[in-house]
Design a protein around this motif. Structure first.
Motif, mmCIF file in Angstrom:
data_model
loop_
_atom_site.group_PDB
_atom_site.id
_atom_site.type_symbol
_atom_site.label_atom_id
_atom_site.label_comp_id
_atom_site.label_asym_id
_atom_site.label_seq_id
_atom_site.Cartn_x
_atom_site.Cartn_y
_atom_site.Cartn_z
ATOM 1 N N VAL A 108 -34.285 38.165 28.460
ATOM 2 C CA VAL A 108 -33.643 38.055 27.202
ATOM 3 C C VAL A 108 -34.660 37.456 26.105
ATOM 4 O O VAL A 108 -35.584 36.796 26.735
ATOM 5 C CB VAL A 108 -32.757 36.685 27.249
ATOM 6 N N SER A 109 -34.526 37.709 24.845
ATOM 7 C CA SER A 109 -35.648 37.297 23.861
ATOM 8 C C SER A 109 -34.922 36.258 22.922
ATOM 9 O O SER A 109 -34.041 36.816 22.127
ATOM 10 C CB SER A 109 -36.224 38.174 23.257
ATOM 11 N N LEU A 110 -35.008 35.077 23.044
ATOM 12 C CA LEU A 110 -34.097 33.937 22.182
ATOM 13 C C LEU A 110 -35.006 33.129 21.163
ATOM 14 O O LEU A 110 -35.978 32.598 21.641
ATOM 15 C CB LEU A 110 -33.249 33.016 22.858
ATOM 16 N N GLU A 111 -34.495 32.830 20.043
ATOM 17 C CA GLU A 111 -35.306 31.627 19.429
ATOM 18 C C GLU A 111 -35.030 30.429 20.161
ATOM 19 O O GLU A 111 -33.778 30.236 20.896
ATOM 20 C CB GLU A 111 -34.958 31.715 17.760
ATOM 21 N N PRO A 112 -35.878 29.441 19.934
ATOM 22 C CA PRO A 112 -35.727 28.108 20.553
ATOM 23 C C PRO A 112 -34.320 27.510 20.412
ATOM 24 O O PRO A 112 -33.806 26.947 21.172
ATOM 25 C CB PRO A 112 -36.900 27.048 20.345
ATOM 26 N N PHE A 113 -34.020 27.614 19.095
ATOM 27 C CA PHE A 113 -32.916 26.825 18.860
ATOM 28 C C PHE A 113 -31.476 27.364 19.425
ATOM 29 O O PHE A 113 -30.673 26.689 19.784
ATOM 30 C CB PHE A 113 -32.465 26.737 17.062
ATOM 31 N N TRP A 114 -31.310 28.728 19.603
ATOM 32 C CA TRP A 114 -30.297 29.303 20.521
ATOM 33 C C TRP A 114 -30.273 29.094 21.721
ATOM 34 O O TRP A 114 -29.388 29.136 22.366
ATOM 35 C CB TRP A 114 -30.095 30.851 19.769
ATOM 36 N N LEU A 115 -31.574 28.963 22.115
ATOM 37 C CA LEU A 115 -31.680 28.683 23.802
ATOM 38 C C LEU A 115 -31.077 27.194 23.941
ATOM 39 O O LEU A 115 -30.481 26.803 24.942
ATOM 40 C CB LEU A 115 -33.240 28.488 24.264
ATOM 41 N N PHE A 116 -31.431 26.166 22.835
ATOM 42 C CA PHE A 116 -30.940 24.979 22.720
ATOM 43 C C PHE A 116 -29.292 24.849 22.837
ATOM 44 O O PHE A 116 -28.658 24.333 23.289
ATOM 45 C CB PHE A 116 -31.608 24.183 21.580
ATOM 46 N N VAL A 117 -28.674 25.817 21.723
ATOM 47 C CA VAL A 117 -27.198 25.902 21.698
ATOM 48 C C VAL A 117 -26.712 26.586 23.176
ATOM 49 O O VAL A 117 -25.721 25.919 23.585
ATOM 50 C CB VAL A 117 -26.971 26.852 20.605
ATOM 51 N N ALA A 118 -27.343 27.438 23.828
ATOM 52 C CA ALA A 118 -26.706 27.880 24.853
ATOM 53 C C ALA A 118 -26.875 26.567 25.923
ATOM 54 O O ALA A 118 -25.794 26.502 26.770
ATOM 55 C CB ALA A 118 -27.584 28.964 25.585
ATOM 56 N N GLY A 119 -27.738 25.967 25.956
ATOM 57 C CA GLY A 119 -27.925 24.685 27.034
ATOM 58 C C GLY A 119 -26.727 23.775 26.776
ATOM 59 O O GLY A 119 -26.101 23.443 27.581
ATOM 60 N N GLY A 120 -26.371 23.508 25.524
ATOM 61 C CA GLY A 120 -25.286 22.731 24.936
ATOM 62 C C GLY A 120 -23.791 23.400 25.430
ATOM 63 O O GLY A 120 -22.992 22.630 25.916
ATOM 64 N N ILE A 121 -23.747 24.518 25.240
ATOM 65 C CA ILE A 121 -22.585 25.165 25.805
ATOM 66 C C ILE A 121 -22.484 25.095 27.374
ATOM 67 O O ILE A 121 -21.339 24.799 27.874
ATOM 68 C CB ILE A 121 -22.522 26.653 25.229
ATOM 69 N N ALA A 122 -23.513 25.369 28.006
ATOM 70 C CA ALA A 122 -23.469 24.983 29.359
ATOM 71 C C ALA A 122 -23.149 23.721 29.969
ATOM 72 O O ALA A 122 -22.282 23.371 30.779
ATOM 73 C CB ALA A 122 -24.947 25.634 30.040
ATOM 74 N N LEU A 123 -23.679 22.859 29.293
ATOM 75 C CA LEU A 123 -23.328 21.257 29.283
ATOM 76 C C LEU A 123 -21.958 21.102 29.173
ATOM 77 O O LEU A 123 -21.188 20.522 29.918
ATOM 78 C CB LEU A 123 -24.262 20.417 28.649
ATOM 79 N N ALA A 124 -21.523 21.449 28.035
ATOM 80 C CA ALA A 124 -19.912 21.634 27.422
ATOM 81 C C ALA A 124 -19.066 21.996 28.612
ATOM 82 O O ALA A 124 -17.971 21.247 29.033
ATOM 83 C CB ALA A 124 -19.687 22.018 26.264
ATOM 84 N N ALA A 125 -19.439 23.137 29.193
ATOM 85 C CA ALA A 125 -18.827 23.945 30.213
ATOM 86 C C ALA A 125 -18.691 23.069 31.598
ATOM 87 O O ALA A 125 -17.620 22.706 32.184
ATOM 88 C CB ALA A 125 -19.099 25.265 30.368
ATOM 89 N N ALA A 126 -19.753 22.652 31.997
ATOM 90 C CA ALA A 126 -20.010 21.753 33.095
ATOM 91 C C ALA A 126 -19.054 20.352 32.935
ATOM 92 O O ALA A 126 -18.493 19.928 33.983
ATOM 93 C CB ALA A 126 -21.402 21.211 33.501
ATOM 94 N N THR A 127 -19.157 19.814 31.776
ATOM 95 C CA THR A 127 -18.355 18.518 31.597
ATOM 96 C C THR A 127 -16.980 18.732 31.576
ATOM 97 O O THR A 127 -16.213 18.063 32.381
ATOM 98 C CB THR A 127 -18.734 17.984 30.274
#
Length: 159
Positions: A38-57
């Protein structure tokens, strides 16, 4: 509590805005891990981390709610079983006392035991004590004997 939630929301929006502006000119991040390329811009990587955190929560929250519900139901079942056992004991005591009243009353006398004072025999009205009979009809019990009951006993003896 509402104010605390509002403060957290504003803080999250500030972090998102910072990440948006701080990573605007950066080059894409390359993720090459076997099958995952995957090739992502840093902001979208940050968004993906936020989504993963929301799913875990959300998963942890659902587990907590399920555990509380299960514990509440188990507590309710224990309470209902305790109440049923108590009702059975009361019914058994009432049956034992009605059986005792019927055995001690002469033929034709009321079986409620209300026609004579406690401690007197119903047939003569004398002060001769009424000795309790065992539930199986085996005669009188001797105080202190195995299986004998005292007036202080709460539960009937187990068979």
């Amino acid at each position: 509590m509402v104010i605390f939630g509002l403060i957290l929301l504003l803080l999250a929006l500030a972090v998102i805005a910072y990440m948006w502006f701080a990573t605007a000119g950066m080059s894409a991040v390359e993720i090459d891990y076997g099958v995952l390329n995957v090739s992502l811009e840093p902001f979208w990587l940050f968004v993906a981390g936020g989504i993963a955190l929301a799913a875990a929560t959300s998963g942890l929250w659902m587990m907590a709610v399920g555990t509380r519900t299960k514990a509440r139901k188990a507590k309710e079942v224990r309470e209902l079983r305790r109440q049923a056992k108590e009702a059975d004991r009361r019914a058994e005591r009432a049956q034992d006392s009605s059986t005792l009243d019927q055995r001690s009353a002469p033929a034709g006398a009321p079986s409620s035991g209300a026609s004579h004072p406690r401690g007197t025999t119903p047939s003569t009205g004398s002060d001769a004590p009424i000795l309790p009979r065992s539930p199986r009809g085996e005669g009188h019990t001797t105080p202190g004997a195995p299986g004998a009951r005292s007036d202080l006993d709460v539960d009937p003896p187990r068979r």
